[in-house]
Design a protein around this motif. Structure first.
Motif, PDB file in Angstrom:
ATOM      1  N   GLY A  79       0.815  -1.210   0.000  1.00 46.46           N
ATOM      2  CA  GLY A  79       0.000   0.000   0.000  1.00 46.46           C
ATOM      3  C   GLY A  79       0.847   1.257   0.000  1.00 46.46           C
ATOM      4  N   GLY A  80       1.922   1.248   0.790  1.00 47.08           N
ATOM      5  CA  GLY A  80       2.805   2.409   0.837  1.00 47.08           C
ATOM      6  C   GLY A  80       3.477   2.681  -0.489  1.00 47.08           C
ATOM      7  N   TYR A  81       3.848   1.601  -1.199  1.00 51.66           N
ATOM      8  CA  TYR A  81       4.497   1.786  -2.496  1.00 51.66           C
ATOM      9  C   TYR A  81       3.534   2.380  -3.511  1.00 51.66           C
ATOM     10  CZ  TYR A  81       7.681   0.854  -6.361  1.00 51.66           C
ATOM     11  OH  TYR A  81       8.512   1.000  -7.446  1.00 51.66           O
ATOM     12  N   LEU A  82       2.280   1.946  -3.499  1.00 53.33           N
ATOM     13  CA  LEU A  82       1.274   2.515  -4.398  1.00 53.33           C
ATOM     14  C   LEU A  82       1.032   3.983  -4.081  1.00 53.33           C
ATOM     15  CD1 LEU A  82      -1.370  -0.356  -4.646  1.00 53.33           C
ATOM     16  CD2 LEU A  82       0.335   0.301  -6.338  1.00 53.33           C
ATOM     17  N   LEU A  83       1.012   4.325  -2.795  1.00 51.78           N
ATOM     18  CA  LEU A  83       0.853   5.723  -2.407  1.00 51.78           C
ATOM     19  C   LEU A  83       2.014   6.567  -2.926  1.00 51.78           C
ATOM     20  CD1 LEU A  83      -0.406   5.432   1.294  1.00 51.78           C
ATOM     21  CD2 LEU A  83      -1.695   6.271  -0.674  1.00 51.78           C
ATOM     22  N   TRP A  84       3.200   6.033  -2.820  1.00 51.06           N
ATOM     23  CA  TRP A  84       4.392   6.765  -3.292  1.00 51.06           C
ATOM     24  C   TRP A  84       4.334   6.985  -4.800  1.00 51.06           C
ATOM     25  CZ3 TRP A  84       8.639   5.397  -6.441  1.00 51.06           C
ATOM     26  CH2 TRP A  84       9.690   6.319  -6.414  1.00 51.06           C
ATOM     27  N   LEU A  85       3.956   5.949  -5.556  1.00 50.79           N
ATOM     28  CA  LEU A  85       3.843   6.086  -7.011  1.00 50.79           C
ATOM     29  C   LEU A  85       2.763   7.101  -7.372  1.00 50.79           C
ATOM     30  CD1 LEU A  85       4.095   2.355  -8.218  1.00 50.79           C
ATOM     31  CD2 LEU A  85       5.835   4.143  -8.438  1.00 50.79           C
ATOM     32  N   GLY A  86       1.633   7.052  -6.655  1.00 54.58           N
ATOM     33  CA  GLY A  86       0.550   7.995  -6.928  1.00 54.58           C
ATOM     34  C   GLY A  86       0.953   9.431  -6.639  1.00 54.58           C
ATOM     35  N   CYS A  87       1.643   9.646  -5.528  1.00 59.10           N
ATOM     36  CA  CYS A  87       2.112  11.002  -5.191  1.00 59.10           C
ATOM     37  C   CYS A  87       3.100  11.515  -6.216  1.00 59.10           C
ATOM     38  CB  CYS A  87       2.741  11.001  -3.801  1.00 59.10           C
ATOM     39  SG  CYS A  87       1.548  10.773  -2.453  1.00 59.10           S
ATOM     40  N   CYS A  88       3.958  10.629  -6.728  1.00 61.66           N
ATOM     41  CA  CYS A  88       4.915  11.029  -7.776  1.00 61.66           C
ATOM     42  C   CYS A  88       4.168  11.469  -9.036  1.00 61.66           C
ATOM     43  CB  CYS A  88       5.858   9.874  -8.103  1.00 61.66           C
ATOM     44  SG  CYS A  88       7.106   9.567  -6.842  1.00 61.66           S
ATOM     45  N   SER A  89       3.115  10.744  -9.398  1.00 60.69           N
ATOM     46  CA  SER A  89       2.328  11.115 -10.578  1.00 60.69           C
ATOM     47  C   SER A  89       1.678  12.477 -10.392  1.00 60.69           C
ATOM     48  CB  SER A  89       1.252  10.062 -10.857  1.00 60.69           C
ATOM     49  OG  SER A  89       1.806   8.893 -11.391  1.00 60.69           O
ATOM     50  N   LEU A  90       1.096  12.714  -9.217  1.00 63.49           N
ATOM     51  CA  LEU A  90       0.467  14.008  -8.960  1.00 63.49           C
ATOM     52  C   LEU A  90       1.497  15.132  -8.983  1.00 63.49           C
ATOM     53  CD1 LEU A  90      -2.079  13.198  -6.103  1.00 63.49           C
ATOM     54  CD2 LEU A  90      -2.567  13.679  -8.505  1.00 63.49           C
ATOM     55  N   TRP A  91       2.663  14.891  -8.414  1.00 65.08           N
ATOM     56  CA  TRP A  91       3.724  15.899  -8.390  1.00 65.08           C
ATOM     57  C   TRP A  91       4.163  16.262  -9.798  1.00 65.08           C
ATOM     58  CZ3 TRP A  91       6.173  19.753  -6.400  1.00 65.08           C
ATOM     59  CH2 TRP A  91       7.473  20.057  -6.806  1.00 65.08           C
ATOM     60  N   HIS A  92       4.358  15.233 -10.649  1.00 64.07           N
ATOM     61  CA  HIS A  92       4.798  15.503 -12.020  1.00 64.07           C
ATOM     62  C   HIS A  92       3.707  16.192 -12.829  1.00 64.07           C
ATOM     63  CE1 HIS A  92       8.718  13.665 -11.900  1.00 64.07           C
ATOM     64  NE2 HIS A  92       8.229  12.561 -11.367  1.00 64.07           N
ATOM     65  N   ALA A  93       2.438  15.863 -12.540  1.00 62.45           N
ATOM     66  CA  ALA A  93       1.340  16.533 -13.243  1.00 62.45           C
ATOM     67  C   ALA A  93       1.320  18.016 -12.902  1.00 62.45           C
ATOM     68  CB  ALA A  93       0.010  15.885 -12.878  1.00 62.45           C
ATOM     69  N   VAL A  94       1.497  18.354 -11.625  1.00 67.66           N
ATOM     70  CA  VAL A  94       1.539  19.760 -11.200  1.00 67.66           C
ATOM     71  C   VAL A  94       2.760  20.454 -11.765  1.00 67.66           C
ATOM     72  CG1 VAL A  94       1.759  21.281  -9.201  1.00 67.66           C
ATOM     73  CG2 VAL A  94       0.218  19.310  -9.109  1.00 67.66           C
ATOM     74  N   ARG A  95       3.879  19.762 -11.767  1.00 64.31           N
ATOM     75  CA  ARG A  95       5.117  20.352 -12.281  1.00 64.31           C
ATOM     76  C   ARG A  95       5.020  20.636 -13.774  1.00 64.31           C
ATOM     77  NH1 ARG A  95      10.948  17.458 -12.722  1.00 64.31           N
ATOM     78  NH2 ARG A  95      12.205  19.308 -13.103  1.00 64.31           N
ATOM     79  N   ARG A  96       4.386  19.696 -14.513  1.00 63.22           N
ATOM     80  CA  ARG A  96       4.214  19.900 -15.957  1.00 63.22           C
ATOM     81  C   ARG A  96       3.343  21.118 -16.215  1.00 63.22           C
ATOM     82  NH1 ARG A  96       2.306  14.413 -18.721  1.00 63.22           N
ATOM     83  NH2 ARG A  96       1.925  15.901 -20.394  1.00 63.22           N
ATOM     84  N   LYS A  97       2.327  21.324 -15.391  1.00 63.14           N
ATOM     85  CA  LYS A  97       1.454  22.485 -15.573  1.00 63.14           C
ATOM     86  C   LYS A  97       2.223  23.776 -15.373  1.00 63.14           C
ATOM     87  CE  LYS A  97      -2.840  24.572 -13.942  1.00 63.14           C
ATOM     88  NZ  LYS A  97      -3.995  24.443 -13.025  1.00 63.14           N
ATOM     89  N   LYS A  98       3.070  23.828 -14.326  1.00 63.73           N
ATOM     90  CA  LYS A  98       3.854  25.025 -14.058  1.00 63.73           C
ATOM     91  C   LYS A  98       4.845  25.290 -15.182  1.00 63.73           C
ATOM     92  CE  LYS A  98       3.559  24.809  -9.021  1.00 63.73           C
ATOM     93  NZ  LYS A  98       4.306  24.650  -7.757  1.00 63.73           N
ATOM     94  N   MET A  99       5.466  24.249 -15.698  1.00 61.97           N
ATOM     95  CA  MET A  99       6.436  24.411 -16.787  1.00 61.97           C
ATOM     96  C   MET A  99       5.747  24.910 -18.045  1.00 61.97           C
ATOM     97  SD  MET A  99       8.886  21.082 -16.260  1.00 61.97           S
ATOM     98  CE  MET A  99       9.806  21.466 -17.755  1.00 61.97           C
ATOM     99  N   ASP A 100       4.528  24.396 -18.322  1.00 59.40           N
ATOM    100  CA  ASP A 100       3.795  24.843 -19.510  1.00 59.40           C
ATOM    101  C   ASP A 100       3.425  26.314 -19.396  1.00 59.40           C
ATOM    102  OD1 ASP A 100       3.994  22.366 -20.575  1.00 59.40           O
ATOM    103  OD2 ASP A 100       1.948  21.739 -20.105  1.00 59.40           O
ATOM    104  N   VAL A 101       3.020  26.739 -18.202  1.00 59.07           N
ATOM    105  CA  VAL A 101       2.627  28.132 -18.008  1.00 59.07           C
ATOM    106  C   VAL A 101       3.819  29.062 -18.130  1.00 59.07           C
ATOM    107  CG1 VAL A 101       1.734  29.770 -16.314  1.00 59.07           C
ATOM    108  CG2 VAL A 101       0.623  27.544 -16.604  1.00 59.07           C
ATOM    109  N   LEU A 102       4.964  28.643 -17.585  1.00 62.92           N
ATOM    110  CA  LEU A 102       6.133  29.510 -17.571  1.00 62.92           C
ATOM    111  C   LEU A 102       6.855  29.550 -18.912  1.00 62.92           C
ATOM    112  CD1 LEU A 102       7.644  28.578 -14.082  1.00 62.92           C
ATOM    113  CD2 LEU A 102       6.411  30.677 -14.699  1.00 62.92           C
ATOM    114  N   GLU A 103       6.918  28.409 -19.587  1.00 62.54           N
ATOM    115  CA  GLU A 103       7.730  28.318 -20.795  1.00 62.54           C
ATOM    116  C   GLU A 103       6.917  28.292 -22.071  1.00 62.54           C
ATOM    117  OE1 GLU A 103      10.283  24.997 -20.424  1.00 62.54           O
ATOM    118  OE2 GLU A 103      11.025  25.535 -18.440  1.00 62.54           O
ATOM    119  N   TRP A 104       5.633  27.934 -21.986  1.00 62.94           N
ATOM    120  CA  TRP A 104       4.785  27.829 -23.171  1.00 62.94           C
ATOM    121  C   TRP A 104       5.401  26.904 -24.227  1.00 62.94           C
ATOM    122  CZ3 TRP A 104      -0.049  29.808 -23.199  1.00 62.94           C
ATOM    123  CH2 TRP A 104      -0.345  30.758 -22.216  1.00 62.94           C
TER     124      TRP A 104
END
Length: 212
Positions: A79-104
């Motif tokens: 369960g902990g490993y699945l939580l870690w993978l899920g949090c990584c996905s959410l983090w990268h999704a948020v990071r991709r959004k910030k990069m798209d806004v800043l760099e277009w």
């Protein structure tokens, strides 16, 4: 060979096609690093099946079920490993959004790492208590008592390995075909974020299930 091979073959094929954590992880990693990432992840997942087959054949799974500490520990790790993978996905999704806004600029897929993909798939499968329970309950129905239980269990794991690799390989190729379209749209972030939420929900469900 095993008893009632074709019954086993049809049953394991239908069960493999039913979507779950393994399929979701293949989709997530294919979106991350292309078809190579998806195939490598599938290889890691399917390699874990041999571990479950050996555990089932040797009776260790029954011992784990009798030991509350051991089995609960297995559930917490999975369960902990699945939580870690899920949090990584959410983090990268948020990071991709910030990069798209800043760099277009269109987002660039992360570099494929064979060891990372194999490890993620293998660990996700081996520490999935539901796979352990499934193998312990399902495989003995097709074992001939007059033959080696270990060899028959490994044979069934090999059949399952081949079926799952074909299915997940096709899944990875299909995801890869549409991944270029996702990379240039907000749906790409939505897909990765959704994968993260589902992985986290699977992990939390493992934690919340009644332990022995």
């Amino acid at each position: 060979m095993i008893d009632q091979f074709w019954t086993f073959f049809i049953a394991i094929t239908l069960l493999t096609l039913f979507p779950g954590v393994d399929s979701l992880l293949v989709v997530r990693n294919t979106s991350r690093g292309g078809w190579k990432d998806g195939i490598a992840t599938s290889t890691g997942i399917c390699s874990g099946l041999f571990v479950h087959a050996m555990v089932s054949a040797l009776g260790i799974s029954a011992l784990l079920l009798q030991s509350a500490i051991a089995f609960n520990g297995l559930k917490l790790i999975g369960g902990g490993y699945l939580l870690w993978l899920g949090c990584c996905s959410l983090w990268h999704a948020v990071r991709r959004k910030k990069m798209d806004v800043l760099e277009w600029q269109p987002t660039i897929p992360r570099k494929f790492q064979l060891s990372r993909s194999l490890r993620e798939g293998f660990v996700c499968n081996v520490f999935n208590p539901k796979t352990l329970l499934f193998y312990m309950a399902f495989l003995p129905q097709f074992i001939d008592p007059s033959r080696s239980a270990i060899l028959q269990s490994l044979f069934m794991a090999m059949v399952h390995f081949c079926i799952a690799m074909v299915y997940q390989g096709i899944l990875a190729i299909l995801v890869c075909q549409i991944s270029d379209w996702f990379k240039n749209h907000s749906l790409g972030r939505l897909l990765e974020g959704l994968a993260g939420v589902i992985l986290i929900s699977f992990g939390l469900r493992i934690f919340w299930e009644r332990r022995i």
